[in-house]
Write a protein that holds these residues in place. Structure first.
Motif, PDB file in Angstrom:
ATOM      1  N   GLU A  82      -4.866   6.723  -5.631  1.00  0.00           N
ATOM      2  CA  GLU A  82      -4.415   6.695  -4.247  1.00  0.00           C
ATOM      3  C   GLU A  82      -4.876   5.397  -3.596  1.00  0.00           C
ATOM      4  OE1 GLU A  82      -4.806  11.566  -3.716  1.00  0.00           O
ATOM      5  OE2 GLU A  82      -6.035  10.229  -2.471  1.00  0.00           O
ATOM      6  N   ASP A  83      -3.985   4.809  -2.833  1.00  0.00           N
ATOM      7  CA  ASP A  83      -4.275   3.580  -2.089  1.00  0.00           C
ATOM      8  C   ASP A  83      -4.311   3.956  -0.612  1.00  0.00           C
ATOM      9  OD1 ASP A  83      -4.495   1.032  -1.091  1.00  0.00           O
ATOM     10  OD2 ASP A  83      -2.678   0.251  -2.032  1.00  0.00           O
ATOM     11  N   TYR A  84      -5.489   3.830   0.019  1.00  0.00           N
ATOM     12  CA  TYR A  84      -5.672   4.271   1.399  1.00  0.00           C
ATOM     13  C   TYR A  84      -5.391   3.104   2.341  1.00  0.00           C
ATOM     14  CZ  TYR A  84      -7.950   7.879  -1.282  1.00  0.00           C
ATOM     15  OH  TYR A  84      -8.211   8.860  -2.217  1.00  0.00           O
ATOM     16  N   LEU A  85      -4.374   3.261   3.169  1.00  0.00           N
ATOM     17  CA  LEU A  85      -3.892   2.159   3.990  1.00  0.00           C
ATOM     18  C   LEU A  85      -4.570   2.087   5.357  1.00  0.00           C
ATOM     19  CD1 LEU A  85      -0.095   2.401   3.128  1.00  0.00           C
ATOM     20  CD2 LEU A  85      -1.933   1.255   1.877  1.00  0.00           C
ATOM     21  N   ASN A  86      -5.280   3.123   5.752  1.00  0.00           N
ATOM     22  CA  ASN A  86      -6.078   3.082   6.971  1.00  0.00           C
ATOM     23  C   ASN A  86      -7.278   4.001   6.798  1.00  0.00           C
ATOM     24  OD1 ASN A  86      -4.660   5.521   7.201  1.00  0.00           O
ATOM     25  ND2 ASN A  86      -3.378   4.825   8.900  1.00  0.00           N
ATOM     26  N   SER A  87      -8.114   4.090   7.815  1.00  0.00           N
ATOM     27  CA  SER A  87      -9.398   4.777   7.674  1.00  0.00           C
ATOM     28  C   SER A  87      -9.478   6.012   8.560  1.00  0.00           C
ATOM     29  CB  SER A  87     -10.540   3.828   8.042  1.00  0.00           C
ATOM     30  OG  SER A  87     -11.768   4.531   8.156  1.00  0.00           O
ATOM     31  N   PRO A  88     -10.006   7.118   8.033  1.00  0.00           N
ATOM     32  CA  PRO A  88     -10.161   8.326   8.859  1.00  0.00           C
ATOM     33  C   PRO A  88     -11.185   8.161   9.964  1.00  0.00           C
ATOM     34  CG  PRO A  88     -11.247   8.607   6.739  1.00  0.00           C
ATOM     35  CD  PRO A  88     -10.475   7.326   6.649  1.00  0.00           C
ATOM     36  N   ARG A  89     -11.989   7.122   9.928  1.00  0.00           N
ATOM     37  CA  ARG A  89     -12.989   6.923  10.983  1.00  0.00           C
ATOM     38  C   ARG A  89     -12.352   6.460  12.295  1.00  0.00           C
ATOM     39  NH1 ARG A  89     -18.147   7.349   9.207  1.00  0.00           N
ATOM     40  NH2 ARG A  89     -18.542   7.048   6.986  1.00  0.00           N
ATOM     41  N   ASP A  90     -11.192   5.796  12.215  1.00  0.00           N
ATOM     42  CA  ASP A  90     -10.583   5.297  13.451  1.00  0.00           C
ATOM     43  C   ASP A  90      -9.093   5.612  13.535  1.00  0.00           C
ATOM     44  OD1 ASP A  90      -9.490   3.539  11.603  1.00  0.00           O
ATOM     45  OD2 ASP A  90     -10.672   1.816  12.242  1.00  0.00           O
ATOM     46  N   THR A  91      -8.634   6.587  12.721  1.00  0.00           N
ATOM     47  CA  THR A  91      -7.223   6.955  12.698  1.00  0.00           C
ATOM     48  C   THR A  91      -7.092   8.468  12.821  1.00  0.00           C
ATOM     49  OG1 THR A  91      -6.796   5.099  11.180  1.00  0.00           O
ATOM     50  CG2 THR A  91      -5.062   6.770  11.389  1.00  0.00           C
ATOM     51  N   PRO A  92      -6.229   8.966  13.712  1.00  0.00           N
ATOM     52  CA  PRO A  92      -6.024  10.420  13.785  1.00  0.00           C
ATOM     53  C   PRO A  92      -5.547  10.959  12.436  1.00  0.00           C
ATOM     54  CG  PRO A  92      -5.002   9.310  15.656  1.00  0.00           C
ATOM     55  CD  PRO A  92      -5.427   8.232  14.704  1.00  0.00           C
ATOM     56  N   PRO A  93      -5.934  12.169  12.069  1.00  0.00           N
ATOM     57  CA  PRO A  93      -5.554  12.719  10.758  1.00  0.00           C
ATOM     58  C   PRO A  93      -4.053  12.697  10.495  1.00  0.00           C
ATOM     59  CG  PRO A  93      -7.195  14.119  11.796  1.00  0.00           C
ATOM     60  CD  PRO A  93      -6.805  13.106  12.816  1.00  0.00           C
ATOM     61  N   THR A  94      -3.253  12.946  11.533  1.00  0.00           N
ATOM     62  CA  THR A  94      -1.800  12.980  11.343  1.00  0.00           C
ATOM     63  C   THR A  94      -1.208  11.597  11.111  1.00  0.00           C
ATOM     64  OG1 THR A  94      -1.553  12.954  13.761  1.00  0.00           O
ATOM     65  CG2 THR A  94      -1.470  15.106  12.644  1.00  0.00           C
ATOM     66  N   GLU A  95      -1.980  10.526  11.361  1.00  0.00           N
ATOM     67  CA  GLU A  95      -1.485   9.161  11.191  1.00  0.00           C
ATOM     68  C   GLU A  95      -2.055   8.478   9.951  1.00  0.00           C
ATOM     69  OE1 GLU A  95       0.918   7.814  13.067  1.00  0.00           O
ATOM     70  OE2 GLU A  95       1.008   9.784  14.050  1.00  0.00           O
ATOM     71  N   LEU A  96      -2.844   9.198   9.165  1.00  0.00           N
ATOM     72  CA  LEU A  96      -3.394   8.611   7.940  1.00  0.00           C
ATOM     73  C   LEU A  96      -2.262   8.311   6.958  1.00  0.00           C
ATOM     74  CD1 LEU A  96      -6.545  10.865   7.500  1.00  0.00           C
ATOM     75  CD2 LEU A  96      -6.521   8.426   8.080  1.00  0.00           C
ATOM     76  N   ARG A  97      -2.334   7.166   6.318  1.00  0.00           N
ATOM     77  CA  ARG A  97      -1.297   6.754   5.370  1.00  0.00           C
ATOM     78  C   ARG A  97      -1.917   6.510   3.998  1.00  0.00           C
ATOM     79  NH1 ARG A  97       3.594   5.586   7.569  1.00  0.00           N
ATOM     80  NH2 ARG A  97       3.681   5.552   9.857  1.00  0.00           N
ATOM     81  N   THR A  98      -1.347   7.155   2.995  1.00  0.00           N
ATOM     82  CA  THR A  98      -1.856   7.075   1.635  1.00  0.00           C
ATOM     83  C   THR A  98      -0.684   6.917   0.678  1.00  0.00           C
ATOM     84  OG1 THR A  98      -3.611   8.641   2.251  1.00  0.00           O
ATOM     85  CG2 THR A  98      -3.278   8.224  -0.105  1.00  0.00           C
ATOM     86  N   ASP A  99      -0.756   5.902  -0.172  1.00  0.00           N
ATOM     87  CA  ASP A  99       0.236   5.763  -1.239  1.00  0.00           C
ATOM     88  C   ASP A  99      -0.320   6.437  -2.493  1.00  0.00           C
ATOM     89  OD1 ASP A  99       1.825   4.337   0.449  1.00  0.00           O
ATOM     90  OD2 ASP A  99       1.494   2.391  -0.489  1.00  0.00           O
ATOM     91  N   ILE A 100       0.406   7.427  -3.002  1.00  0.00           N
ATOM     92  CA  ILE A 100       0.017   8.170  -4.195  1.00  0.00           C
ATOM     93  C   ILE A 100       0.759   7.584  -5.388  1.00  0.00           C
ATOM     94  CG2 ILE A 100      -0.019  10.428  -5.311  1.00  0.00           C
ATOM     95  CD1 ILE A 100       0.047  11.686  -2.511  1.00  0.00           C
ATOM     96  N   TYR A 101       0.025   7.135  -6.407  1.00  0.00           N
ATOM     97  CA  TYR A 101       0.604   6.476  -7.578  1.00  0.00           C
ATOM     98  C   TYR A 101       0.524   7.411  -8.799  1.00  0.00           C
ATOM     99  CZ  TYR A 101       0.689   1.896  -5.258  1.00  0.00           C
ATOM    100  OH  TYR A 101       0.965   0.847  -4.410  1.00  0.00           O
ATOM    101  N   LEU A 102       1.681   7.802  -9.312  1.00  0.00           N
ATOM    102  CA  LEU A 102       1.770   8.632 -10.507  1.00  0.00           C
ATOM    103  C   LEU A 102       2.224   7.752 -11.673  1.00  0.00           C
ATOM    104  CD1 LEU A 102       2.065  11.277 -12.162  1.00  0.00           C
ATOM    105  CD2 LEU A 102       4.332  11.544 -11.125  1.00  0.00           C
ATOM    106  N   PRO A 103       1.390   7.565 -12.715  1.00  0.00           N
ATOM    107  CA  PRO A 103       1.766   6.683 -13.831  1.00  0.00           C
ATOM    108  C   PRO A 103       2.866   7.312 -14.683  1.00  0.00           C
ATOM    109  CG  PRO A 103      -0.290   7.808 -14.337  1.00  0.00           C
ATOM    110  CD  PRO A 103       0.062   8.176 -12.911  1.00  0.00           C
ATOM    111  N   LEU A 104       3.798   6.465 -15.116  1.00  0.00           N
ATOM    112  CA  LEU A 104       4.951   6.917 -15.890  1.00  0.00           C
ATOM    113  C   LEU A 104       5.017   6.191 -17.238  1.00  0.00           C
ATOM    114  CD1 LEU A 104       7.634   6.791 -13.044  1.00  0.00           C
ATOM    115  CD2 LEU A 104       6.384   8.829 -13.838  1.00  0.00           C
ATOM    116  N   ARG A 105       5.589   6.896 -18.218  1.00  0.00           N
ATOM    117  CA  ARG A 105       5.862   6.242 -19.512  1.00  0.00           C
ATOM    118  C   ARG A 105       7.047   5.293 -19.362  1.00  0.00           C
ATOM    119  NH1 ARG A 105       3.178   8.780 -23.680  1.00  0.00           N
ATOM    120  NH2 ARG A 105       2.519  10.942 -23.299  1.00  0.00           N
TER     121      ARG A 105
END
Length: 282
Positions: free
Chosen positions: A259-282
Motif C-alpha cells: 500500500e502506498d499512503y498518499l496522506n497522513s491520518p494525523r492531519d487528514t480526516p478518515p474519510t479523506e485518506l487516500r491509499t493506492d493498493i498494489y496487487l502483484p500480477l503474473r
C-alpha cells in the motif's frame, strides 16, 4: 513529515508511541505517559505535540476511533460495547465524537460507510467509482521496520520507523510511505501476521536495527485507488481478490501486496485518506 530529534528523545518518543498502541484499552492520561517517557507531564506533552503535530489526547482518540470504525464495519458488536471499548462513558458521547471524525453517526456508518460499497455493489459499479489501473511498476528499494501482528496496528511500526529515521538524519522530503503485507489475514492468525512499514529510497544506505533494507518486487500490478478509512479496507481487498481478479483473466504473482499512503491520518480526516493498493500480477 516528522522533525529531527535526538537519539535520547527518539527513544522516549518510540517508547511512548509503542505504549499507546499497545494499551488502547487502558487509562492513557498525561501522567501515565509521562512516567513512560520519564519526563514531567508539562514537558512531555509539549515535546510530543511538537514532534508529531498532534496532542497525546488527539492520538489516543484517533486510534480508538479508527479501531471503533473497523469494529463497526466488520463485526456485529453492539455500538454500546464499541463505545465503551473506545473509552466513552455513554453511547451519546461516542456518537458525537465518531460523527465529528467520520461524518456519520456509528449506526449509519455501519450501514452505509465506504466498506458497504464493496459489499453491496456489482463489479461494474465499483469499477465506475474506483480507479483500477494495470501498471508496470519498477522494483523499489525500501528502508523499513518489521511489524508482527494486526495489520490495523502497523501505525505503531510507522512511528518507530520515522522516529528512528529522524534521529539518524535520514528523513528526506516527500518520502513515500509504503506498507508491505506479507501474509494472508484470512489464513494466518492475527498475532502471527507479518508486514513491514517502510519508505521508498532512491539511494539505499546501510542501516542498523531496528531499520532494515528490503525491496518491493517490480512487475505488473493492479492498482486500486482507495479513498476512506483504513478500517474499511478489508472489504476492498475481499472485492479485489474475490471479484476483480477472477474477472480480469490475470493471476496473482507470488509476491506481497503493498500500500502506498498518499496522506497522513494525523492531519487528514478518515474519510479523506487516500491509499493506492498494489496487487502483484503474473
Amino acid at each position: 513529515m516528522e522533525k529531527p530529534v535526538s537519539e535520547t528523545y527518539a527513544r522516549r518518543l518510540m517508547r511512548v508511541s509503542a505504549y499507546i498502541h499497545d494499551h488502547l484499552d487502558k487509562e492513557l492520561s498525561l501522567d501515565v505517559l509521562a512516567d513512560v517517557a520519564c519526563l514531567s507531564p508539562y514537558h512531555w506533552h509539549r515535546i510530543y505535540h511538537g514532534y508529531f503535530g498532534e496532542t497525546v489526547a488527539a492520538t489516543v482518540r484517533r486510534l480508538r476511533l479508527q479501531r471503533a470504525a473497523a469494529e463497526l464495519a466488520h463485526t456485529g458488536k453492539s455500538i454500546q460495547a464499541i463505545a465503551m471499548r473506545a473509552g466513552y462513558d455513554s453511547q451519546a458521547s461516542f456518537t458525537r465524537a465518531f460523527s465529528a471524525a467520520f461524518g456519520l453517526p456509528p449506526a449509519k456508518y455501519r450501514e452505509v460507510g465506504s466498506h458497504s460499497v464493496f459489499k453491496d455493489s456489482t463489479l461494474q459499479d465499483i469499477q465506475a467509482m474506483y480507479d483500477i489501473a494495470l501498471n508496470h511498476v519498477p522494483a523499489m528499494d525500501l528502508i523499513a521496520v518489521d511489524h508482527r501482528g494486526s495489520y490495523m496496528s502497523i501505525g505503531k511500526s510507522f512511528d518507530l520507523l520515522f522516529t528512528t529515521l529522524a534521529s539518524r538524519n535520514l528523513i528526506k522530503p516527500d518520502m513515500r510511505m509504503i506498507g508491505v503485507y506479507i501474509d494472508d489475514p484470512t489464513s494466518v492468525p492475527e498475532a502471527e501476521l507479518r508486514s513491514q512499514a517502510g519508505v521508498a529510497v532512491f539511494n539505499p544506505v546501510a542501516v542498523d536495527a531496528p531499520l532494515l533494507t528490503t525491496q518491493v518486487q517490480g512487475g505488473d500490478y493492479a492498482v486500486l485507488k482507495y479513498k476512506g478509512p483504513y478500517g474499511d479496507m478489508r472489504m476492498a481487498y475481499d472485492w479485489l481478490f474475490g471479484q476483480w481478479l477472477p474477472a480480469s483473466n490475470r493471476e496473482a504473482a507470488d509476491a506481497p501486496v503493498f500500500e502506498d499512503y498518499l496522506n497522513s491520518p494525523r492531519d487528514t480526516p478518515p474519510t479523506e485518506l487516500r491509499t493506492d493498493i498494489y496487487l502483484p500480477l503474473r
